[in-house]
Design a protein around this motif. Structure first.
Motif, PDB file in Angstrom:
ATOM      1  N   THR A 192     -64.656  34.601 -45.114  1.00  0.00           N
ATOM      2  CA  THR A 192     -65.841  33.886 -45.593  1.00  0.00           C
ATOM      3  C   THR A 192     -66.906  33.942 -44.519  1.00  0.00           C
ATOM      4  N   HIS A 193     -68.050  34.548 -44.828  1.00  0.00           N
ATOM      5  CA  HIS A 193     -69.135  34.706 -43.856  1.00  0.00           C
ATOM      6  C   HIS A 193     -70.253  33.725 -44.146  1.00  0.00           C
ATOM      7  N   ARG A 194     -70.752  33.085 -43.081  1.00  0.00           N
ATOM      8  CA  ARG A 194     -71.877  32.174 -43.212  1.00  0.00           C
ATOM      9  C   ARG A 194     -72.853  32.395 -42.050  1.00  0.00           C
ATOM     10  N   PRO A 195     -74.136  32.695 -42.328  1.00  0.00           N
ATOM     11  CA  PRO A 195     -75.145  32.695 -41.261  1.00  0.00           C
ATOM     12  C   PRO A 195     -75.216  31.301 -40.648  1.00  0.00           C
ATOM     13  N   THR A 196     -75.604  31.241 -39.376  1.00  0.00           N
ATOM     14  CA  THR A 196     -75.542  29.964 -38.663  1.00  0.00           C
ATOM     15  C   THR A 196     -76.721  29.801 -37.723  1.00  0.00           C
ATOM     16  N   ASP A 197     -77.480  28.723 -37.892  1.00  0.00           N
ATOM     17  CA  ASP A 197     -78.450  28.366 -36.865  1.00  0.00           C
ATOM     18  C   ASP A 197     -77.678  27.865 -35.660  1.00  0.00           C
ATOM     19  N   GLY A 198     -78.063  28.316 -34.473  1.00  0.00           N
ATOM     20  CA  GLY A 198     -77.222  28.119 -33.305  1.00  0.00           C
ATOM     21  C   GLY A 198     -77.367  26.800 -32.583  1.00  0.00           C
ATOM     22  N   ASP A 199     -78.315  25.920 -32.990  1.00  0.00           N
ATOM     23  CA  ASP A 199     -78.401  24.634 -32.311  1.00  0.00           C
ATOM     24  C   ASP A 199     -77.235  23.742 -32.749  1.00  0.00           C
ATOM     25  N   TRP A 200     -77.118  22.585 -32.103  1.00  0.00           N
ATOM     26  CA  TRP A 200     -75.974  21.703 -32.379  1.00  0.00           C
ATOM     27  C   TRP A 200     -75.914  21.308 -33.847  1.00  0.00           C
ATOM     28  N   ASP A 201     -77.030  20.851 -34.402  1.00  0.00           N
ATOM     29  CA  ASP A 201     -77.034  20.379 -35.788  1.00  0.00           C
ATOM     30  C   ASP A 201     -76.740  21.512 -36.760  1.00  0.00           C
ATOM     31  N   GLY A 202     -77.340  22.676 -36.508  1.00  0.00           N
ATOM     32  CA  GLY A 202     -77.100  23.805 -37.401  1.00  0.00           C
ATOM     33  C   GLY A 202     -75.662  24.267 -37.366  1.00  0.00           C
ATOM     34  N   THR A 203     -75.094  24.355 -36.161  1.00  0.00           N
ATOM     35  CA  THR A 203     -73.696  24.773 -36.028  1.00  0.00           C
ATOM     36  C   THR A 203     -72.765  23.751 -36.666  1.00  0.00           C
ATOM     37  N   ALA A 204     -73.027  22.473 -36.395  1.00  0.00           N
ATOM     38  CA  ALA A 204     -72.177  21.415 -36.948  1.00  0.00           C
ATOM     39  C   ALA A 204     -72.230  21.409 -38.471  1.00  0.00           C
TER      40      ALA A 204
END
Length: 327
Positions: free
Chosen positions: A205-217
């Motif tokens: 399962t692939h998901r793009p991810t914003d790398g800041d804390w909130d985005g990763t969480a």
């Protein structure tokens, strides 16, 4: 060979104006400078060796989706590689076409972070200086390219986890901006991972991810709720990587006892935390050294793309999956 007088005549300016554009000794208005650069490219003019001798342009992006620590590694590695050839590096950070035209005044250009359908390549192909791409576009015709084989890197990550017995894997990818602009490294890694997952009976399962804390969480929470049986993570996002261990501890999950983790990116980022993470490193030093060799020897056009084989370093973040509940 085209002379500076012909460039001046073509641009409709004085020879001295062309000379000032080439040397940078006096400010020239942007429209006039643009006309001179257009003429330089149109006529294929190469400045005399003494005009800007020994300077190689490194054109890079600083927008969203760029891995900043890895970017710094490429910049330093390019400088080291250039010095071995008696050259210096000039950073070109303009995204617009006129920014790349500055490379027409230099001894060569290395262009980083190539998109699958990169709009800069038409301009690059017109430049009268040797050029090497750090990346692989869909159509590399007439251009020298050096890159990590990211498709093979994606396959390698899946193979490592499948060999350990993992059958449910989550991939946290690059920021959404990287996929919107079709960054080659991001697209090819996912493609390779999905290909190998299908061949190895791994549910990926692939998901793009914003790398800041909130985005990763947010992304990690949602995907683990969606795939509660996941036993491993593949991460291609350097900004998100330092957040993984503390976030997982907050969920009551440990690395690698509950989730194995493999990352793609800088070894410095992979080894900065506890436990150090199994990783496929992006070999910035090897890539820039190879690119500089091609540039200096002008072996670019007609050279087959150079794709470096990925290498995985197993560390303390991967292990066979443990039995755990899925409710």
């Amino acid at each position: 060979m085209v002379s500076i007088t012909e460039v001046a005549r073509h641009a409709g300016v004085a020879v001295s104006t062309v000379s000032y554009v080439l040397s940078g000794k006096r400010p020239i208005s942007p429209p006039t400078r643009q006309r001179v650069l257009d003429s330089v490219i149109s006529l294929g003019y190469r400045p005399p060796h003494g005009a800007r001798a020994g300077i190689v342009g490194l054109a890079l992006r600083v927008d969203d989706g760029t891995h900043r620590p890895l970017l710094a590694e490429f910049m330093l590695s390019a400088s080291v590689a250039a010095r071995r050839h008696g050259r210096n590096v000039l950073l070109l950070t303009e995204e617009a076409e006129h920014g790349l035209l500055d490379a027409a005044l230099l001894d060569g250009l290395i262009l980083m972070d190539i998109e699958v359908m990169d709009p800069r390549l038409d301009t690059v192909r017109r430049l009268p200086v040797p050029t090497v791409l750090l990346g692989l576009p869909r159509d590399p015709a007439g251009l020298a390219c050096v890159d990590l084989d990211f498709r093979a890197a994606g396959r390698l990550c899946v193979d490592h986890l499948a060999d350990l017995g993992h059958r449910e894997v989550v991939m946290l990818g690059a920021p959404p901006a990287a996929y919107r602009r079709r960054a080659g490294f991001a697209e090819r890694t996912v493609a390779g991972a999905l290909e190998r997952a299908a061949a190895r009976s791994v549910r990926l399962t692939h998901r793009p991810t914003d790398g800041d804390w909130d985005g990763t969480a947010g992304t990690l929470t949602r995907v683990l709720q969606e795939r509660p049986g996941a036993t491993a993570l593949i991460v291609q996002n350097e900004a998100a990587t330092p957040h993984l261990a503390p976030l997982l501890r907050g969920y009551g999950l440990a690395i690698p006892e509950d989730l194995s983790v493999v990352v793609l990116g800088s070894d410095a980022v992979a080894t900065a935390g506890t436990p150090p993470l199994t990783s496929v490193a992006v070999p910035a030093a090897e890539m820039t050294a190879t690119a500089m060799d091609l540039l200096v020897t002008e072996r670019g056009p007609g050279t087959a793309p150079v794709l470096l084989s990925p290498r995985l370093t197993a560390r303390g973040s991967t292990a066979p999956p443990a039995e755990r509940g899925t409710d």
